[in-house]
Design a protein around this motif. Structure first.
Motif, PDB file in Angstrom:
ATOM      1  N   SER A 117       1.488  -1.234  -0.171  1.00 27.95           N
ATOM      2  CA  SER A 117      -0.256   0.116   0.460  1.00 27.95           C
ATOM      3  C   SER A 117       0.771   1.738  -0.031  1.00 27.95           C
ATOM      4  O   SER A 117       0.399   2.277  -0.413  1.00 27.95           O
ATOM      5  CB  SER A 117      -0.780  -0.175   1.153  1.00 27.95           C
ATOM      6  N   GLY A 147      -2.583  -4.315  -2.567  1.00 28.54           N
ATOM      7  CA  GLY A 147      -3.327  -3.120  -3.213  1.00 28.54           C
ATOM      8  C   GLY A 147      -4.269  -4.123  -4.398  1.00 28.54           C
ATOM      9  O   GLY A 147      -4.306  -5.275  -3.971  1.00 28.54           O
ATOM     10  N   GLU A 151      -5.258  -0.400  -8.718  1.00 24.02           N
ATOM     11  CA  GLU A 151      -3.628   0.078  -8.057  1.00 24.02           C
ATOM     12  C   GLU A 151      -2.734   0.368  -8.609  1.00 24.02           C
ATOM     13  O   GLU A 151      -1.842   1.092  -9.056  1.00 24.02           O
ATOM     14  CB  GLU A 151      -3.564   0.173  -6.657  1.00 24.02           C
TER      15      GLU A 151
END
Length: 255
Positions: A117, A147, A151
């Motif tokens: 992330s 993720g 993304e």
């Protein structure tokens, strides 16, 4: 701006650590030090002084040498502000669009979530150098541990848009395996086939860095918006590339 001298260090089973040396100031960074010993040995051999430790993400095979290197050299640790709690020894927190100066060499910080992330990349435009950790590999991309496909696709698309002569200093030697998967996706892509043949001729020598021109032409994970790649995973040519990418990644995860 000053141009970097980059030295590659192979460690563990397939990791790459990089030393980036700015010769005008003498500043030297290590990028993603999995272990301290090989870095200290390389610094001694080169006669370079370590000033910074750059982390693309928090995984232990990228930060394992942080604290020992910091204690031995006094180098400052640079990492993502959004992931500061997971970067050992962090001193300087950076985020999207910010610049980081290594001596006289300027890096642009790019947030590239997907693998983790808080993943970031360091792009040194004057040195044509991209340190992208585990977001982009030659002929592949990182697994999505934290993720989403949205993304990761957006992160890859942003890296894809950098200049074609950018050198892709990724953090693992995965190219041969990625090539075996890529051959199943675009069987008739001449750029991909040429890259696979090139890597085979290296006979175990490093296949990294590649260039973004090479990756745009050959890497299926950067080509999820190409009709032939959509069709290869059983989707219509106009399918949302995020869906195509997600299916590519799903297939690679079980390949």
């Amino acid at each position: 701006m000053a141009r970097l001298v980059v030295h590659q260090i192979a460690v563990l089973s397939d990791n790459y650590i990089y030393l980036a040396h700015e010769p005008e100031s003498g500043a030297t960074a290590v990028i993603d030090p999995a272990a301290a010993g090989p870095v200290l040995a390389a610094l001694a051999a080169k006669g370079w002084r370590l000033t910074h430790i750059l982390n693309t993400h928090h995984h232990g095979d990228h930060t394992g040498g942080n604290l020992e290197l910091k204690a031995a050299t006094g180098a400052q640790v640079v990492g993502a502000r959004k992931d500061a709690l997971r970067i050992p020894g962090i001193d300087i927190e950076v985020g999207e669009g910010e610049s980081f100066l290594l001596g006289h060499a300027a890096a642009m910080v790019m947030e590239t979530p997907g693998h983790t992330s808080g993943h970031i990349a360091f792009w040194f435009p004057d040195s044509h150098a991209l340190f992208c950790g585990d977001t982009l590999f030659s002929l592949g991309c990182g697994r999505m541990f934290e993720g989403t496909p949205t993304e990761m696709w957006h992160s890859l698309a942003r890296l894809r848009d950098l200049p074609g002569d950018t050198l892709v200093y990724c953090a693992h030697e995965y190219t041969a395996g990625n090539g075996r998967f890529a051959r199943l996706v675009e069987r008739d892509n001449p750029a991909m086939l040429a890259r696979v043949d090139e890597v085979a001729r290296l006979a175990g020598r490093p296949s990294v860095p590649s260039t973004l021109t090479q990756e745009r032409a050959a890497n299926p994970f950067l080509r999820a918006d190409v009709p032939a790649v959509a069709r290869a995973v059983g989707m219509d040519a106009g399918t949302d590339p995020i869906l195509v990418f997600a299916e590519l990644r799903r297939r690679k995860d079980v390949f």
